[in-house]
Design an enzyme around this catalytic site. Structure first.
Site, PDB file in Angstrom:
ATOM      1  CE  LYS A   1     -10.066  50.409  -1.487  1.00  0.00           C
ATOM      2  NZ  LYS A   1     -10.542  51.055  -0.224  1.00  0.00           N
TER       3      LYS A   1
ATOM      4  CE  LYS B   1     -15.397  54.668  -2.489  1.00  0.00           C
ATOM      5  NZ  LYS B   1     -16.703  54.447  -1.094  1.00  0.00           N
TER       6      LYS B   1
ATOM      7  NE  ARG C   1     -10.817  68.299 -19.828  1.00  0.00           N
ATOM      8  CZ  ARG C   1     -10.629  69.590 -21.027  1.00  0.00           C
ATOM      9  NH1 ARG C   1      -8.703  69.014 -21.308  1.00  0.00           N
ATOM     10  NH2 ARG C   1     -11.626  70.076 -21.246  1.00  0.00           N
TER      11      ARG C   1
ATOM     12  CD  GLU D   1     -11.807  51.395   6.979  1.00  0.00           C
ATOM     13  OE1 GLU D   1     -12.283  51.039   6.923  1.00  0.00           O
ATOM     14  OE2 GLU D   1     -12.549  52.917   7.209  1.00  0.00           O
TER      15      GLU D   1
ATOM     16  CG  HIS E   1     -12.450  56.737   9.562  1.00  0.00           C
ATOM     17  ND1 HIS E   1     -13.535  57.187   9.245  1.00  0.00           N
ATOM     18  CD2 HIS E   1     -11.786  55.745   9.143  1.00  0.00           C
ATOM     19  CE1 HIS E   1     -13.834  55.674   7.796  1.00  0.00           C
ATOM     20  NE2 HIS E   1     -13.160  55.550   7.519  1.00  0.00           N
TER      21      HIS E   1
ATOM     22  CG  HIS F   1     -16.991  52.942   6.454  1.00  0.00           C
ATOM     23  ND1 HIS F   1     -16.865  51.684   6.841  1.00  0.00           N
ATOM     24  CD2 HIS F   1     -16.178  53.977   6.469  1.00  0.00           C
ATOM     25  CE1 HIS F   1     -15.547  51.610   6.734  1.00  0.00           C
ATOM     26  NE2 HIS F   1     -14.756  53.141   6.771  1.00  0.00           N
TER      27      HIS F   1
ATOM     28  CD  GLU G   1     -19.294  53.771  -3.245  1.00  0.00           C
ATOM     29  OE1 GLU G   1     -18.420  54.997  -3.013  1.00  0.00           O
ATOM     30  OE2 GLU G   1     -18.743  53.254  -2.809  1.00  0.00           O
TER      31      GLU G   1
ATOM     32  NE  ARG H   1     -14.022  51.589  -3.871  1.00  0.00           N
ATOM     33  CZ  ARG H   1     -12.890  51.370  -4.428  1.00  0.00           C
ATOM     34  NH1 ARG H   1     -13.147  51.575  -5.774  1.00  0.00           N
ATOM     35  NH2 ARG H   1     -12.071  52.804  -3.930  1.00  0.00           N
TER      36      ARG H   1
ATOM     37  CG  HIS I   1     -18.877  58.099   7.029  1.00  0.00           C
ATOM     38  ND1 HIS I   1     -19.210  57.034   5.524  1.00  0.00           N
ATOM     39  CD2 HIS I   1     -17.558  57.639   6.712  1.00  0.00           C
ATOM     40  CE1 HIS I   1     -17.926  56.660   4.762  1.00  0.00           C
ATOM     41  NE2 HIS I   1     -17.506  57.158   5.817  1.00  0.00           N
TER      42      HIS I   1
ATOM     43  CG  ASN J   1     -19.862  52.492   3.189  1.00  0.00           C
ATOM     44  OD1 ASN J   1     -19.525  53.071   3.607  1.00  0.00           O
ATOM     45  ND2 ASN J   1     -21.215  52.635   3.270  1.00  0.00           N
TER      46      ASN J   1
END
Lengths: 366, 366
Positions: free
Chosen positions: A226, A142, A121, A184, A265, A247, A236, A240, A251, A244
């Site tokens: 960031k 993330k 955990r 990025e 990417h 993206h 998010e 946040r 994506h 994106n």
């Protein structure tokens, strides 16, 4: 060496950026390591060969260290690798006072981070990024793996205890990787830091211009953007989502191409950013001189439109399955101007039309 | 109907306890459901047959609902079931505004909770416990699955958005399940609520005594203990470890028996609590009249010592691999007296000696 602090609601942690700072890891991590029982370095076969034993040797005077590797590449962000790493954690006797070092690029950071997030955990982990692209993913917590039906669909928010960015490890990267990671940075500049954007445009005319000592300044500035956003919105729920930018289409391009390296990417994000600027103009919320932006990105060898071999409908279907989509509605981050992002739900018909134009190299505004 | 609120550092959520309150789910959940896009009920084959369609029918006027089931039993807390559930989440088109209902006992709560914790890095879920044992596990946000090498070694902290405890669903449980769940109530009373312990001892002489309307009062009181501890220590950095009273030996017994139903969780915990009391006496930190405690537990048909077919060394090896162990040191929650728990690291040799005596029914203090 440069240093930043990332603050989230529950914790804060340092980011160290410097040349050959791996050697200083024990000093930089300091008391964090004092109460740790064991360390497990998780890496990929390529990176481990270059830096795995080095990091092990550096940490070994402080605590017992073992290494486990997965094959290089996106395919390792799988349930099978995840299970293999958890088995290694158990077999190496890791407990809640142990620490995982994620030594590698974004794939390793995400995979090792998710293992750390869910082993017992949650145990601590340290990000040791070795690619330029990972300057983005190593900060902000993330973590995750891919599902056969979609990228990053399984994961957790789990902040690292520290980020050690040894820019010496970047020297071995091919240009393609520098280009992918630099996209990025450009994105961070566009969404939040017009001065940084200006500085980048002035100083970076070709990819060779980022492979200099300036990279540490660029990294610090980019990570600062960031950090600011993560501080406001760790999970998010709001702003946040601005990260994106580029993206939604990005994506979809990666997904449709099958993540087979046809498009990196960063290249996908670059094409996505241009498309988002065109979309912003189309909706009347901005007045970008898109050609000017395109010229700069072209000089860095980025693609500036969606490759025409992917059908618009396929790309849109991929967008609908994105985590950020909600009830099938496709969301885009648009830009009023540098530093002023907005989140919009976009009508599918408009997207088809614009995408088709984009692929033909036709737009109304440039 | 009874109600409590669970408070953690980042959120609070209600626990509703009542007979036939499933029917009231839409009212009780109220505005929580308003902005939800879809619901997925995760259940096991047994429970789903009894209450799956019912819950689906109750929720359907509010939002689209689907059901997925896994086989009944601990074996479903596996990586394979987890992957199957995540696939179902994707195939059903769940997004971050969707909600998972965990309809079942502890296995379903843990498994569905971990799926909710990690699907798209976390979506909301509602616990709908249908066993007495799950009164413990459904509150507090521990979720997880088993690894072939150890129970609950993979997981996350993820608090539910609400707990709907319909005690009508308990009526179909066999006595064995009531007994198993009641052990966690006894544990809560021992570690934190001497008045509750006294009340239980006065009112519960046989298992039949808990299968009455009083169960809702017992549940509220028992969950209140857990709520108090979780509020102080959501992530098990300190006092939450006290909830492990009876569990160091308990988990080892379950593990050594192969989780094959020879000994239920509650039975293992009961034997573990008695052992911890003996150990507390042995170390001179308490003066329990262990025989008196044993007599009460025996009247409820709990085992009061470790079954002799498991070797002491095997049990100790299992304890060393427990999540709560640290660098191989075995930790026990001991009790000075009811309501006064203490966390101790225990020497392995002492454990071997005491366990061997325990299994022979011999102890120095009773």
């Amino acid at each position: 060496m440069k240093q930043l602090t990332i603050n989230t609601s529950n914790q804060s942690y340092p980011v160290y950026i410097g040349n050959n700072i791996l050697e200083e890891a024990p000093d930089l991590l300091g008391s964090f390591l004092d109460d740790k029982s064991k360390a497990l370095i998780i890496s990929d076969t390529n990176v481990s060969e270059l830096y795995g034993d080095k990091l092990k040797r550096i940490l070994e005077p402080i605590l017992p260290v073992s290494i486990i590797t997965v094959p290089n590449g996106e395919h390792s962000k799988s349930m099978a690798s995840y299970e293999k790493l958890l088995t290694a954690c158990i077999e190496q006797g890791l407990d809640r006072q142990s620490v995982i070092f994620a030594l590698g690029g974004g794939v390793i950071g995400d995979l090792a981070g998710f293992s750390a997030a869910t082993y017992m955990r949650g145990i601590p982990f340290v990000q040791v990024p070795t690619t330029l692209l990972a300057h983005d993913s190593s900060v902000g917590g993330k973590t995750g793996i891919n599902h056969p039906l979609g990228k990053n669909l399984i994961g957790a928010f789990h902040q690292p205890s520290a980020v050690l960015y040894d820019t010496g490890t970047l020297t071995t990267l091919p240009d393609e990787e520098w280009r992918s990671g630099f996209a990025e940075m450009i994105k961070h500049a566009y969404i939040q830091d017009p001065d940084f954007l200006h500085w980048l445009k002035e100083n970076v005319k070709t990819i060779a211009d980022i492979k200099t000592d300036k990279i540490r300044q660029f990294l610090k500035r980019s990570i600062a953007v960031k950090a600011e956003i993560v501080k406001e919105d760790e999970r998010e729920a709001g702003i946040r989502a601005f990260l994106n930018f580029g993206h939604t289409l990005g994506h979809a391009l990666e997904k449709t191409s099958g993540y087979d390296g046809q498009i990196t990417h960063g290249e996908a994000v670059a094409a996505g950013m241009v498309f988002a600027m065109r979309l912003s103009n189309e909706l009347g919320i901005s007045a970008w001189n898109v050609s000017e932006e395109i010229n700069w990105l072209k000089s860095l060898n980025y693609p500036v439109e969606a490759p025409s071999q992917y059908s618009a409908q396929k790309l849109i279907n991929a967008m609908k399955k994105d985590k950020k989509a909600s009830a099938g509605n496709i969301k885009f981050v648009l830009l009023k101007e540098p530093g002023r992002p907005l989140l919009y739900t976009i009508d599918e018909k408009l997207l088809i039309e614009l995408l088709t134009n984009d692929q033909r190299g036709m737009t109304r505004n440039d």
